[in-house]
Design a protein around this motif. Structure first.
Motif, short mmCIF file in Angstrom:
data_model
loop_
_atom_site.label_atom_id
_atom_site.label_comp_id
_atom_site.label_asym_id
_atom_site.label_seq_id
_atom_site.Cartn_x
_atom_site.Cartn_y
_atom_site.Cartn_z
N PRO A 422 0.82 -1.22 0.00
CA PRO A 422 0.00 0.00 0.00
C PRO A 422 0.85 1.27 0.00
N ARG A 423 2.03 1.18 0.59
CA ARG A 423 2.94 2.33 0.63
C ARG A 423 3.42 2.66 -0.78
N VAL A 424 3.57 1.64 -1.64
CA VAL A 424 3.98 1.88 -3.03
C VAL A 424 2.94 2.75 -3.73
N GLU A 425 1.67 2.37 -3.60
CA GLU A 425 0.61 3.13 -4.25
C GLU A 425 0.53 4.54 -3.71
N ARG A 426 0.72 4.69 -2.39
CA ARG A 426 0.61 6.01 -1.78
C ARG A 426 1.69 6.96 -2.29
N LEU A 427 2.92 6.48 -2.41
CA LEU A 427 4.02 7.36 -2.83
C LEU A 427 4.07 7.54 -4.33
N VAL A 428 3.73 6.50 -5.08
CA VAL A 428 3.76 6.62 -6.55
C VAL A 428 2.57 7.43 -7.03
N GLY A 429 1.45 7.31 -6.33
CA GLY A 429 0.25 8.01 -6.75
C GLY A 429 -0.59 7.21 -7.72
N GLN A 430 -0.27 5.91 -7.84
CA GLN A 430 -1.00 5.06 -8.77
C GLN A 430 -0.83 3.60 -8.35
N TYR A 431 -1.87 2.85 -8.51
CA TYR A 431 -1.83 1.42 -8.17
C TYR A 431 -1.01 0.67 -9.22
N ILE A 432 -0.06 -0.13 -8.76
CA ILE A 432 0.73 -0.97 -9.65
C ILE A 432 0.49 -2.42 -9.24
N GLU A 433 0.19 -3.25 -10.21
CA GLU A 433 -0.10 -4.66 -9.93
C GLU A 433 1.08 -5.31 -9.20
N PRO A 434 0.80 -6.09 -8.16
CA PRO A 434 1.89 -6.79 -7.46
C PRO A 434 2.76 -7.62 -8.40
N ALA A 435 2.15 -8.20 -9.43
CA ALA A 435 2.92 -9.00 -10.38
C ALA A 435 3.94 -8.14 -11.11
N ARG A 436 3.55 -6.91 -11.46
CA ARG A 436 4.47 -5.99 -12.14
C ARG A 436 5.59 -5.56 -11.18
N ILE A 437 5.24 -5.30 -9.92
CA ILE A 437 6.26 -4.94 -8.94
C ILE A 437 7.25 -6.09 -8.76
N ARG A 438 6.71 -7.31 -8.70
CA ARG A 438 7.57 -8.48 -8.54
C ARG A 438 8.53 -8.61 -9.72
N GLN A 439 8.03 -8.36 -10.92
CA GLN A 439 8.88 -8.44 -12.11
C GLN A 439 9.98 -7.39 -12.08
N ILE A 440 9.61 -6.17 -11.70
CA ILE A 440 10.61 -5.09 -11.65
C ILE A 440 11.70 -5.43 -10.64
N LEU A 441 11.30 -5.89 -9.46
CA LEU A 441 12.29 -6.23 -8.44
C LEU A 441 13.20 -7.34 -8.91
N ASN A 442 12.63 -8.33 -9.59
CA ASN A 442 13.45 -9.43 -10.10
C ASN A 442 14.45 -8.93 -11.13
N ASP A 443 14.00 -8.02 -12.02
CA ASP A 443 14.92 -7.48 -13.03
C ASP A 443 16.01 -6.62 -12.41
N LEU A 444 15.75 -6.09 -11.21
CA LEU A 444 16.75 -5.28 -10.52
C LEU A 444 17.60 -6.10 -9.55
N ASP A 445 17.49 -7.45 -9.61
CA ASP A 445 18.25 -8.35 -8.73
C ASP A 445 17.86 -8.20 -7.26
N ILE A 446 16.68 -7.67 -6.99
CA ILE A 446 16.20 -7.55 -5.61
C ILE A 446 15.31 -8.75 -5.32
N ASP A 447 15.75 -9.59 -4.37
CA ASP A 447 15.03 -10.83 -4.06
C ASP A 447 13.95 -10.59 -3.01
N ILE A 448 12.83 -11.29 -3.17
CA ILE A 448 11.77 -11.28 -2.16
C ILE A 448 12.00 -12.51 -1.28
N THR A 449 12.41 -12.28 -0.04
CA THR A 449 12.76 -13.40 0.84
C THR A 449 11.61 -13.85 1.73
#
Length: 812
Positions: A422-449
């Motif tokens: 929810p903090r992502v949507e609040r700061l970005v100002g727009q809802y981003i699908e969790p799947a898209r966020i997951r893809q971006i993090l993966n492309d940036l080598d940021i792992d979800i542990t």
């Protein structure tokens, strides 16, 4: 930071153009400031093709020339006169067609034109290698062995592809992108396609050694990881052409194959390396320590002797003698030379604070310190070392002579960060699908542990941020990463969104402009005053006084305060008098105020005015120079700066007949008077009992606000130098410098940047009624370096117009 597009494509293949890649990088925060086309040789062999000599005959009028016909692939054979002794029918040759510009190895470029040589037409040129910049031989034409069709561009045959260099304005927080691989990682996320590290799988090092170099790290906080490799059989010499070309593409000059490899890996992977001459490491031991105990002068690779401090982190030998400033610069004594045969290759991770302190202390800014100060990736230490070792095997014949040394007592793991969706949507100002966020993090080598929900049912993730992202340590940093890759342009503006604007508004706020000018004047040493609007009518008596326009009070409280001021000058002079009488004689004052005037119809009007006062000394007396009295140029300079701040540029000038000034000038903006400046007339000074000269300027503030133009103009810094030329111009006494300046600016509108007078002479040598201006002209072309011919043409036009419009005589 310069990035080669061809080099970048070896790490992340793409079919996008350089311009498209530049736009993507800029949109994600890596601002591409410019794109520069690079050519292997000047001109890129444009207009030069492959051809076949069909016939060859002796020239009828020249023993050493041949008449040939050449097929260049367009169906029309060319007749070409050739002077090479080796030309013969059937040869495959390089042909420069009509219109091509050649850049020879030695000499100036020249253009191929259709011509006659000894009476025979020639429609091109069959080329030798030095004539097209490929070598130095001029023994004969180039004869090729190829099956490529006639008309094939010669650049394709010789493999002379072009490259593009990106100039990226790297911000301090983006240390992760300070290399070609760092930019490739950014593109991997933007393009959602893989980026590849160079293959180092072939690297092998022996498991034992008869002679090795040991490493002792005494300050693990300043050097958490230190790795090294001993190489023997090293042959120091020039680098191969491909390596030199890579370095030149990013603005580096090749030195030798060993140093070039360390520079190559630095700019490819972002990991600084250093090569020591292993035979100069006393005791075959590397110490990573503070310089305490050895504070004598230490000579660096640039030949400068530097006094070390106790805080300097150094690389020392077994005796503690420094061989390098860690992460900053190598020492001359241990550097690689032509006689080096054994190299110890260093790859380390130094703490940013330790490197920054040494770099600041010694005023040394290097490519290595630039990266270490901002933070490098400790996990890149070994891949970079292996990459450099393989390259040195290829270009210098080197062989690993000992096992890899890797001192890494406390491995640095990823940074744990909590991310609330929810903090992502609040700061970005727009809802981003969790799947898209997951893809971006993966492309940036940021792992979800870990993934879980809080007490309110909101999804939260625990992330492991890789060490190369040194600026990503908080939740808000991760959200910024997500937004960069998602795309700022993809965030829709909503009706309730608010923003500030930098655009120019058609109706500027007068109060904002007033504060801007007040800050300007205060910064120049002026003091603001505020005087009474009601003044003594006696100040405005006498010849030229505006009696009919003065606004008189019907019931004045005092006989000395009985009119509303038509000018700020008298009330300002009262302030000057008050200060001078108290021995404050050097004054710079300004006032924003209203003046009051009676109209012809009997009504009244108010006008807003800015007044400036200067009196006394402009500079104080010191032991170096005497005091200097305030003069008209001091006043005029302040007025011009105010006009410039309001977007009016260099004003035109004309004489003024202001009733309270003894001579002076009126300054015009858009052909309308907006300011008057000069010396206050003696009778008025006497009437107000002011005992020293006063310079006064009165600016029509209402007109300046109406005509305000935004003064901020941004343009690219010029790449080509400015040229100055001077003239001594003799004119009649009545001709002003401003007239000459306007003539010059009308005559040359493109190249002439400024006109200045630096001397005025009047004397019997010039004749009666004459004076001489010494004038300088600044010329500059923003697209190319000015030639002497172009400069002379401009000056001749200026001289002609001065003579024609001002009756000038140019002194030689």
């Amino acid at each position: 930071m310069r990035i080669s597009f061809d080099w970048l494509k070896t790490l992340i293949p793409t079919d996008k153009t350089a311009a498209e890649i530049g736009a993507l990088l800029t949109g994600s925060g890596l601002e591409v400031e410019s794109l520069e086309e690079l050519e292997s040789i000047p001109g890129g062999l444009r207009g030069v093709v492959l051809g076949t000599v069909l016939t060859r005959e002796k020239h009828p009028d020249a023993d050493k020339l041949s008449l040939t016909t050449v097929d260049v692939g367009d169906g029309t054979p060319r007749q070409i006169v050739c002077g090479a002794p080796n030309v013969a029918a059937g040869q495959r040759v390089v042909v420069a067609l009509e219109g091509a510009t050649l850049h020879p190895t030695a000499g100036e470029p020249f253009k191929i034109k259709k011509s006659k040589i000894r009476g025979a037409a020639s429609e091109g040129m069959i080329c030798a290698e030095d004539e097209i910049g490929l070598g130095t031989s001029h023994a004969g034409i180039m004869v090729l062995d190829t099956d490529l069709p006639n008309g094939t561009p010669a650049a394709d045959y010789f493999g002379l592809g072009t490259d593009t260099a990106f100039e990226i304005g790297l911000t301090p927080n983006r240390a992760d992108a300070a290399s070609h691989y760092g930019v490739a990682r950014e593109l991997r996320a933007l393009l959602h396609q893989p980026a590849h590290l160079p293959d180092v799988s072939q690297f092998r090092a022996p498991t034992t050694a008869t002679r090795a170099v040991g490493v002792i790290v005494e300050d693990a906080a300043a050097c958490p990881r230190y790795a090294g490799l001993l190489l023997d059989n090293v042959h120091v010499g020039p680098s191969p052409e491909w390596l030199q070309r890579r370095l030149r593409s990013i603005g580096l000059s090749p030195i030798n194959n060993v140093v070039d490899v360390t520079n190559f890996v630095l700019h490819e992977l972002g990991q600084p390396l250093h090569a020591f001459d292993a035979d100069r490491i006393d005791g075959d031991t590397i110490l990573v320590k503070r310089a305490s105990g050895f504070l004598n002068q230490f000579e660096t690779l640039d030949g400068v002797a530097r006094k070390l401090t106790e805080d300097d982190l150094v690389i020392a030998d077994a005796e503690g003698y420094p061989m390098a400033l860690a992460g900053v610069f190598g020492g001359k004594q241990s550097g690689v030379s032509e006689g080096t045969t054994r190299v110890f290759l260093e790859s380390a991770y130094f703490a940013p604070a330790a490197v920054r302190r040494t770099s600041q202390t010694h005023g040394l800014k290097t490519d290595a310190s630039f990266r270490f100060e901002r933070g490098t990736d400790p996990n890149m230490v070994l891949p970079a070392l292996h990459r450099a070792a393989l390259l040195l095997q290829e270009v210098a014949g080197a062989r690993p002579a000992a096992p890899v040394v890797d001192v890494y007592p406390l491995p640095l793991g990823p940074t744990a960060v909590r991310l609330r969706l929810p903090r992502v949507e609040r700061l970005v100002g727009q809802y981003i699908e969790p799947a898209r966020i997951r893809q971006i993090l993966n492309d940036l080598d940021i792992d979800i542990t870990a993934e879980h929900f809080d007490e309110q049912g909101h999804e939260e993730w625990t992330l492991a941020v890789p060490r190369h992202k040194v600026d990503v340590t908080r939740e808000v940093d991760v959200i910024e990463e997500i937004l960069r890759i998602y795309g700022y342009n993809n965030v829709a503006l909503r009706p309730h969104n608010s923003a500030t604007f930098l655009a120019k508004f058609p109706n500027p706020d007068p109060e904002v402009l007033r504060q801007k000018v007040a800050a300007l004047l205060s910064g120049q040493g002026f003091s603001e005053i505020l005087t009474n609007s009601v003044v003594n009518a006696a100040y405005f008596e006498g010849p030229g006084a505006p009696d009919e326009t003065i606004v008189r009070l019907l019931n004045p409280n005092s006989g000395e305060l009985n009119v509303l001021r038509p000018s700020l000058l008298p009330s300002g002079l009262e302030t000057v008098r008050h200060n001078v009488n108290r021995r404050q004689k050097d004054l710079k004052l300004y006032e924003f105020g209203k003046t009051y005037h009676r109209r012809a119809d009997g009504g009244t009007e108010e006008r807003n005015v800015l007044a400036l006062y200067l009196t006394g000394n402009a500079t104080a007396e010191t032991w170096q120079h005497p005091a200097r009295k305030t003069a008209f140029p001091d006043l005029a300079g302040a007025v011009v700066q105010v006009l410039g701040a309001l977007g009016h540029g260099q004003p035109a000038q004309q004489p003024t007949d202001h009733p309270y000034l003894a001579g002076g000038l009126a300054l015009l903006a858009h052909n309308q008077p907006v300011a008057q400046a000069g010396a206050v007339a003696g009778p008025l000074l006497k009437r107000l009992d002011v005992g020293q000269p006063v310079w006064y300027a009165e600016l029509d503030w209402d007109a300046l606000v109406r005509k305000y133009r935004a003064a901020l103009v941004a343009r690219e810094l010029p790449k080509f130098p400015e040229v100055r030329r001077d003239l001594s111009v003799v004119v009649d006494q009545a001709v002003t410098f401003d007239q000459l300046r306007r003539i010059a600016l009308r005559t040359e509108k493109k190249l002439l940047q400024s006109v200045n007078v630096f001397d005025v002479y009047e004397g019997p040598n010039l004749g009666t009624g004459k004076k001489s201006y010494s004038v300088s002209f600044a010329l500059q072309d923003f697209s190319q370096t000015l030639s002497e011919q172009a400069i002379d043409q401009v000056m001749q036009r200026l001289i002609a117009q001065f003579e024609q419009q001002a009756g000038a005589l140019i002194r030689k």
